[in-house]
Motif scaffolding. Structure first.
Motif, PDB file in Angstrom:
ATOM      1  N   LYS A  51       0.842  -1.193   0.000  1.00 44.84           N
ATOM      2  CA  LYS A  51       0.000   0.000   0.000  1.00 44.84           C
ATOM      3  C   LYS A  51       0.881   1.249   0.000  1.00 44.84           C
ATOM      4  N   GLY A  52       0.467   2.220  -0.811  1.00 45.41           N
ATOM      5  CA  GLY A  52       1.184   3.475  -0.871  1.00 45.41           C
ATOM      6  C   GLY A  52       2.267   3.539  -1.923  1.00 45.41           C
ATOM      7  N   GLU A  53       2.606   2.405  -2.543  1.00 47.55           N
ATOM      8  CA  GLU A  53       3.608   2.433  -3.605  1.00 47.55           C
ATOM      9  C   GLU A  53       3.025   3.078  -4.865  1.00 47.55           C
ATOM     10  N   VAL A  54       3.881   3.719  -5.630  1.00 50.42           N
ATOM     11  CA  VAL A  54       3.467   4.474  -6.817  1.00 50.42           C
ATOM     12  C   VAL A  54       3.894   3.721  -8.071  1.00 50.42           C
ATOM     13  N   TYR A  55       2.966   3.609  -9.035  1.00 47.42           N
ATOM     14  CA  TYR A  55       3.256   2.932 -10.301  1.00 47.42           C
ATOM     15  C   TYR A  55       2.782   3.785 -11.466  1.00 47.42           C
ATOM     16  N   LEU A 102       2.296   4.593   5.558  1.00 49.78           N
ATOM     17  CA  LEU A 102       1.027   4.472   6.302  1.00 49.78           C
ATOM     18  C   LEU A 102      -0.182   4.790   5.418  1.00 49.78           C
ATOM     19  N   TYR A 103      -0.088   4.538   4.126  1.00 50.04           N
ATOM     20  CA  TYR A 103      -1.132   4.961   3.186  1.00 50.04           C
ATOM     21  C   TYR A 103      -2.518   4.490   3.653  1.00 50.04           C
ATOM     22  N   PRO A 104      -3.562   5.343   3.570  1.00 46.10           N
ATOM     23  CA  PRO A 104      -3.643   6.633   2.858  1.00 46.10           C
ATOM     24  C   PRO A 104      -3.104   7.840   3.622  1.00 46.10           C
ATOM     25  N   ILE A 126       1.373  14.646   9.829  1.00 50.67           N
ATOM     26  CA  ILE A 126       0.737  13.559   9.105  1.00 50.67           C
ATOM     27  C   ILE A 126      -0.377  14.146   8.245  1.00 50.67           C
ATOM     28  N   GLU A 127      -0.614  13.535   7.084  1.00 50.87           N
ATOM     29  CA  GLU A 127      -1.633  14.030   6.153  1.00 50.87           C
ATOM     30  C   GLU A 127      -2.433  12.873   5.586  1.00 50.87           C
ATOM     31  N   TYR A 128      -3.721  13.093   5.405  1.00 55.52           N
ATOM     32  CA  TYR A 128      -4.615  12.091   4.818  1.00 55.52           C
ATOM     33  C   TYR A 128      -5.082  12.583   3.452  1.00 55.52           C
ATOM     34  N   ASN A 129      -5.058  11.675   2.462  1.00 58.03           N
ATOM     35  CA  ASN A 129      -5.504  12.013   1.110  1.00 58.03           C
ATOM     36  C   ASN A 129      -6.648  11.110   0.683  1.00 58.03           C
ATOM     37  N   ALA A 130      -7.700  11.701   0.140  1.00 56.89           N
ATOM     38  CA  ALA A 130      -8.839  10.958  -0.407  1.00 56.89           C
ATOM     39  C   ALA A 130      -8.924  11.271  -1.901  1.00 56.89           C
TER      40      ALA A 130
END
Length: 325
Positions: free
Chosen positions: A131-135, A211-213, A237-241
């Motif tokens: 989780k949280g990895e970018v592709y 720690l995604y998201p 810390i930041e949360y993204n939706a």
């Protein structure tokens, strides 16, 4: 002299014009209207121009028929049907659906984007994903990245990996996925909601893979506190939706956007040691795979050891830019 300048300018302009990847040819005996052929050619290149093989050159329309309900065409052995009641939208929808699962893409030995359904994107061939990895979604012929995703969930039992869309230029099932860095840096400028002019600036470095998201961040901020300037380090810390996962829309301000909310602890100086906290919330939009802009609200409270009362309380409008790397 003027002729040479004009010729040079024209040649430069021609190099900047994106020419169609393929042309569409229909034998005149089929009875297809030329304007229909050219419109269909345009839509094919808009929807599939990224992945049409360079060797395709000219696509041949081999059959054309119509009735009171639909127009039917066969292109290189593949048949499409367009609703006559709303021909333009139907052509775009059918061609887009055809290219979503393009049959001519060669099988890849690497991980691929396997399923697309509305705003849902997933893979069954991406082993050891976190989780949280970018592709990035990559065109095999050119190596060009055309879309970016973040892993939103991994099912160890089924191997199903689902994605949040960060930026979608085009998406086609079967294209390979290439892992990218999960770091981002953001630069923000803030203006206080008050008749008295006061400004602040901050820079943050974030990582989505832990720690995604949620994203952990470190940074630095400076701004005005009355007649003084404060300097503070940030840890938060930041949360993204991601709206592209929540709503099935191709409108870029939804598909390529996310809402964010975050909080920070601050330690710094302003004529002496100060400490405090801030929180923020807002909207961010990716204009490319790597670059985004944002607008939001910030609130900050700073305290001083020397002062019993709060040194600073500010409500701000924030505008920022972010870069993923």
């Amino acid at each position: 002299m003027l002729r040479r300048i004009f010729t040079a300018a024209l040649l430069l302009l021609l190099t900047l014009i994106e020419l169609p990847a393929a042309s569409l040819y229909a034998d005149p005996s089929l009875g297809a209207d030329e304007s229909f052929i050219r419109q269909l050619e345009k839509i094919i290149n808009e929807e599939g121009g990224e992945i049409i093989p360079a060797s395709a050159g000219t696509l041949r329309l081999t059959s054309y028929s119509e009735d009171e309900n639909a127009v039917y065409v066969t292109i290189e052995g593949y048949t499409l049907a367009f609703d006559r009641k709303d021909l333009q939208d139907s052509m775009e929808s059918e061609v887009r659906s055809f290219f979503t699962y393009p049959v001519f893409i060669e099988a890849s030995s690497s991980a691929t984007l396997d399923y697309i359904y509305g705003s849902s994107y997933s893979s069954l061939s991406l082993e050891d994903a976190r989780k949280g990895e970018v592709y990035d979604l990559v065109v095999p012929q050119t190596g060009k990245s055309i879309s970016r995703f973040i892993v939103s969930s991994c099912d160890e039992d089924t191997g199903l990996v689902q994605f949040d869309p960060v930026y979608i230029r085009k998406a086609y099932a079967g294209l390979p996925l290439v892992k990218k860095g999960s770091w981002a840096v953001s630069l923000a400028f803030s203006q206080v909601f008050s008749p008295e002019y006061a400004a602040a600036g901050s820079v943050r470095v974030k990582n989505t893979a832990w720690l995604y998201p949620f994203s952990l961040s470190l940074g630095f901020e400076t701004g005005q506190a009355g007649d003084e300037i404060y300097f503070a380090s940030l840890a938060g810390i930041e949360y993204n939706a991601y709206l592209g996962s929540l709503f099935d829309s191709s409108f870029t301000l939804i598909q390529d956007a996310h809402l964010y909310a975050g909080a920070d602890l601050l330690l710094g100086c302003c004529g002496g040691f100060v400490w405090g906290a801030s929180w923020r919330a807002g909207y961010a939009h990716n204009i490319s795979r790597s670059i985004s802009w944002s607008i939001g609200y910030e609130n900050i409270i700073l305290n001083s050891i020397q002062e019993k009362n709060d040194l600073l309380i500010q409500h701000r409008l924030s505008i920022g830019i972010g870069v993923m790397f």
